[in-house]
Design an enzyme around this catalytic site. Structure first.
Site, PDB file in Angstrom:
ATOM      1  N   ASP A   1     -21.040  76.757-112.807  1.00  0.00           N
ATOM      2  CA  ASP A   1     -22.098  76.412-113.743  1.00  0.00           C
ATOM      3  C   ASP A   1     -23.163  77.498-113.592  1.00  0.00           C
ATOM      4  OD1 ASP A   1     -23.828  74.720-115.419  1.00  0.00           O
ATOM      5  OD2 ASP A   1     -24.906  74.339-113.550  1.00  0.00           O
TER       6      ASP A   1
ATOM      7  N   ASP B   1     -27.040  77.270-114.977  1.00  0.00           N
ATOM      8  CA  ASP B   1     -28.396  76.759-114.744  1.00  0.00           C
ATOM      9  C   ASP B   1     -28.410  75.773-113.579  1.00  0.00           C
ATOM     10  OD1 ASP B   1     -29.927  77.611-117.465  1.00  0.00           O
ATOM     11  OD2 ASP B   1     -27.870  77.010-117.898  1.00  0.00           O
TER      12      ASP B   1
ATOM     13  N   ASP C   1     -23.951  71.767-110.184  1.00  0.00           N
ATOM     14  CA  ASP C   1     -25.115  71.093-109.598  1.00  0.00           C
ATOM     15  C   ASP C   1     -25.301  69.686-110.127  1.00  0.00           C
ATOM     16  OD1 ASP C   1     -25.991  71.821-112.235  1.00  0.00           O
ATOM     17  OD2 ASP C   1     -28.073  71.729-111.546  1.00  0.00           O
TER      18      ASP C   1
END
Length: 229
Positions: free
Chosen positions: A13, A15, A175
């Site tokens: 991922d 961001d 995240d």
């Protein structure tokens, strides 16, 4: 982490995982709010709004001011947000500590890396270039290239094929619960979550295969040469 030592590809991922991008996102959102005569949100507040793409961010940003957008206004506001963000995608974004050294170590070990994001792909590519890590990322898939958003695994599996890898030898690092669900739906070897991201739920409670506090822990988990920022 020993179970990941057979992995030959890693999908990240962007961001909240590789980079803290909230500053630029907050600026774009607040410029959009200003276009509609609404006051800005503090950056810390925007940090709690990110996730699941710009349209969801826009909805959250307006709703915090008690504004529910009709379809026409929502489309206009989305266009403005996209224009603002695309114009300044990487002025304040910063890699998390250890990210560059970790990517270098994976590259030296011939482990291919890719990025899967719900961000628009041209913006994601601009951010990756702006952060100086484009040479370490073999492929990028965003939310506007014909695949459903995460947690649908279609974009993930396309990345795995593009890398010439297989799900059972590919690791996903993210995240959020969305990243975890994407990895599970794609049948990947495993899913690792970072603790420094934007998840509203503590990542230790999500049931990932591992949680790391520093990106360089991934290097040890894959039994690579130790280097650190």
């Amino acid at each position: 982490m020993d179970r990941f030592r057979t992995c030959r590809a890693v999908v990240f991922d962007l961001d909240g995982t590789l980079a803290d991008t909230v500053g630029d996102i907050a600026d774009a959102l607040n410029r959009t709010l200003s276009d509609f005569d609404l006051p800005p949100h503090p950056e810390d507040a925007v940090r709690g709004m990110v996730g699941n793409g710009l349209a969801k961010l826009l909805e959250r940003g307006f709703s915090r001011h008690g504004v529910v957008l009709d379809e026409t206004t929502r489309e206009r506001a989305c266009r403005r947000l996209l224009e603002h963000y695309a114009g300044r995608p990487c002025e304040r974004a910063r890699l998390y500590p250890g990210a560059r050294a970790m990517l270098d170590a994976l590259g030296a070990a011939r482990i291919d890396c890719a990025v899967l994001t719900n961000k628009h792909e041209p913006i994601a590519r601009d951010v990756i270039h702006g952060l100086g890590i484009a040479g370490s990322i073999k492929a990028v898939r965003g939310a506007d290239v014909g695949f459903a958003r995460k947690p649908d695994p279609a974009g993930l599996l396309d990345l795995v094929r593009t890398l010439g890898a297989r799900p059972e030898t590919t690791l996903m690092v993210g995240d959020s619960e969305t990243d975890l669900k994407t990895a599970r739906a794609g049948g990947l070897r495993g899913a690792v979550l970072v603790s420094h991201g934007y998840s509203a739920i503590p990542v230790a409670e999500l049931g990932a295969d591992a949680v790391i506090n520093h990106l360089h822990e991934l290097v040890a988990g894959l039994a690579l040469a130790p280097e650190a920022d």
